[in-house]
Design a protein around this motif. Sequence first.
Motif, mmCIF file in Angstrom:
data_model
loop_
_atom_site.group_PDB
_atom_site.id
_atom_site.type_symbol
_atom_site.label_atom_id
_atom_site.label_comp_id
_atom_site.label_asym_id
_atom_site.label_seq_id
_atom_site.Cartn_x
_atom_site.Cartn_y
_atom_site.Cartn_z
ATOM 1 N N UNK A 228 1.625 -13.585 2.528
ATOM 2 C CA UNK A 228 2.018 -14.833 3.192
ATOM 3 C C UNK A 228 3.511 -14.843 3.484
ATOM 4 N N UNK A 229 3.846 -15.263 4.697
ATOM 5 C CA UNK A 229 5.240 -15.383 5.113
ATOM 6 C C UNK A 229 5.893 -14.091 5.550
ATOM 7 N N UNK A 230 5.175 -12.959 5.406
ATOM 8 C CA UNK A 230 5.758 -11.658 5.764
ATOM 9 C C UNK A 230 5.380 -11.276 7.184
ATOM 10 N N UNK A 231 6.177 -10.397 7.772
ATOM 11 C CA UNK A 231 5.840 -9.893 9.101
ATOM 12 C C UNK A 231 4.846 -8.742 8.964
ATOM 13 N N UNK A 232 4.231 -8.394 10.063
ATOM 14 C CA UNK A 232 3.228 -7.322 10.047
ATOM 15 C C UNK A 232 3.858 -5.954 9.823
ATOM 16 N N UNK A 233 5.196 -5.902 9.802
ATOM 17 C CA UNK A 233 5.877 -4.614 9.606
ATOM 18 C C UNK A 233 5.990 -4.233 8.134
ATOM 19 N N UNK A 234 5.440 -5.082 7.218
ATOM 20 C CA UNK A 234 5.515 -4.809 5.785
ATOM 21 C C UNK A 234 4.126 -4.591 5.198
ATOM 22 N N UNK A 235 4.062 -3.778 4.144
ATOM 23 C CA UNK A 235 2.830 -3.577 3.385
ATOM 24 C C UNK A 235 3.144 -3.679 1.900
ATOM 25 N N UNK A 236 2.163 -4.164 1.140
ATOM 26 C CA UNK A 236 2.289 -4.284 -0.307
ATOM 27 C C UNK A 236 1.778 -3.006 -0.953
ATOM 28 N N UNK A 237 2.568 -2.456 -1.870
ATOM 29 C CA UNK A 237 2.180 -1.205 -2.506
ATOM 30 C C UNK A 237 2.458 -1.269 -4.001
ATOM 31 N N UNK A 238 2.005 -0.242 -4.717
ATOM 32 C CA UNK A 238 2.208 -0.182 -6.166
ATOM 33 C C UNK A 238 2.274 1.277 -6.612
ATOM 34 N N UNK A 239 3.196 1.560 -7.540
ATOM 35 C CA UNK A 239 3.127 2.809 -8.294
ATOM 36 C C UNK A 239 3.722 2.565 -9.673
#
Length: 797
Positions: A228-239
């Motif tokens: 929410x609130x982010x642009x489509x140019x970002x992705x959520x990741x994890x390591x």
Amino acid sequence: MALPVAEWQGRTARLWAALGPALRERLAAASLHDAVRLGCDLLRTEEEEEAALVRLCLRAPTDKKPEAASWYREQGNQEFKRGHYQAALRLYSKALSHEPPGSPEVSVCFANRSAALLHLGHFEVCLEDIARAESHGYPDRLLPKILLRKAECLLCLGRLQDAQDILGVLESKIALDRVMTTHLTQLKKLSQLKVKLHEKERRPEPAREACGGTQGKSEIWEGNNSISGASSSLSLSFDAERGRHLVASQDIVPGQSLLEEEAFVSVLCPGETLPLQDGEAAWDTRATNADLYCHRCLRQLLASVPCQGCSYAKYCSQDCAELAWQQYHRTECSLGALLLTLGVFCHVALRTVLLAGFAEVSRLVGRSHSGDKDLQNPEARCKPLSEAPDEGAGTRGIPGCDSNGQYQSSYQALFHLLPHTEQHSPEHKFLCTLSVVAVCKQLQAAGLEAAVLNQESPQQWSKPKTCEKTLGELSPELKTVAEAMLRHVLQLQCNAQAITVMQELGPGDGAVVNKKPVRLATAFFPVLSLLNHSCCPNTSVSFSGTAATVRASQPIPSGQEVLHCYGPHQCRMRVAERQQLLSQYFFECRCRACLEELESGVKSVVSIRNSFCCPKCRAQMQGEEDTLCCSNEACATSASRENLSCRLQDLQQQIKKASDLLRVGKADQAIKMLLKCQMDAENFLSPEHLLMGEMEDHLAQVYATLGKWQEAARHLKKSIEIVEMHHGPSSVETGHELFKLAQILFNGFAVSEALSTIQRAEGILSVHFGPQTAQIQELQEMKACLSELPRNILQRT
């Protein structure tokens, strides 16, 4: 102040030290659930600690005091007579905060403040205060005064028919009054306004055309379906190494807006106040954050609307006051002194729970009890995702995401932020535990439990509660509230976001406005908290009220992590200082800047530029011990590090004195002192030292005050050179300095140079703050004004 006052910290530290080893061990290893229960037991048996906390709260009173209202109102009257309308406005607002509801003086205070607003040219706000005075029963015998004021405002606003109607009402009222002599002054003023009205009707002012080019272009972006609130140019990741984080899913350019988020919760930082000693009755006339900004939306206050129950909370409008009351302030109101004593983190924790609602709080706390490891250690069971996954793919396994795999700016996401329960020192956890338990005991004692549990009817909201202390065990529901609050206080150490604002230094009435960023509030931003730290970040964060906007400050290629600076920046401090400050976040920074500095063993640029220099040959002084030696082998000069540090501190004090002299209008004395400081600094500071640039900046301010624009520009250009060396040519610091240079060149009529400086400042500031900020609009207005000059003048300049 984030943490409780020093006296309460000291008492809890002594109490911790007095506990037996077994109990200390139990508390150190306790879960949040068990810590709250142990804290309840301790505070129930340690009545002396509760009594001490009550005494500490007396130093931060938030109750209404009619005698304070009278004193502030009289001070305001005196400032008004002197023609100091801004000071009078502030004092009348302070008086209103102390007036009890229903007091006949409330209407008089609103009327007095409306007079100050009229003189300051704030006509719309003046009309609002006049309406408030009337609604609070302004005395009928004084009504002609505010009706005349109302008519004058309407005339100035061009609302001629409304002004004529008011003048008609006023004439009728005066005609009905048998004692005409009491209104001689009003009659004279009425006659003047009628003449002014007829003149305006004969010669109507031309409609003002909107200035082209002064409005920033609206930013267009494509929203993110998963964050929410982010642009489509970002992705959520994890390591495992970085935890939850954001990466670029496409190439990003500087200035591109990446995230816009409204704070889930924010609490205004009260600012400095004069501490009251026990039994002392004194009132501070200085304006702090608590007087200058709305306690709900953080909008800058002009004529505040006070809370009906306490003297502390102030709002920009009646709407904000009512919303705050419904959402949280009806619970917080009678706890004001306690919350100020226990610090902003405790206040944020309580408000977070109130905004979330007890049902949601109880659900998530209950899940953490039922063995849900996802809530006890949110990132422990999360599997690594690809570096830049497809939008929405695989995010269901990331803590904080909902059942649809979406990461919302919600209480669920906030609850999943890491509290680092095991990493906090036992002493700190003990302080936080006793503090939140004290708040919950006060809630119970004040009869506010129903409000906290959302069991109160709207009819019960209207009246502020009075605190009647009662003893007893906390209810199970309030223990749940205390546990959630403890979690949030611990989370805040690593996840609190400072909301900052550019605040004017000095009176703000000069041709050149000098501003600095000031911490305004502390907030939780669940999505913004996903950004990891870097000492060389690739983003800038700006604020508008309670909303944050993240923009790229440099190109970010697809697949690269999006990074934010938590405070320690490579341009401002050495790697050792940065690592020490970052230890509060429970990680060791491995950003590019830190690794390069640690692995190379070479001194950082900031170390070299902010170094001492040899008083004989001007070479850099070096050495790790107390004695520093000249780096020039041909020079054998040495000096004590302690002695040079003392000289630096003395120099900083002298610069502050010079700045104070300028603030009170003693420009000539300020120049003499600053030039003397410069001569002294040249004997032991590097020419590139930031303090050398600061002195040039202060000299530019003084010469600008005197109208010596060329001299001001010369000094500011030297300051900009040093700022660029430290922060870079496209940094926000350079942008602010160029903004000041543009103002100086504009006022000095250096048209060509002003236009080029405006263009460069606009380019830098729009990257960091976007196209619609006040600074950008002022730059555009200056550019439009200069561009409209005749061609022959433009060619000459």
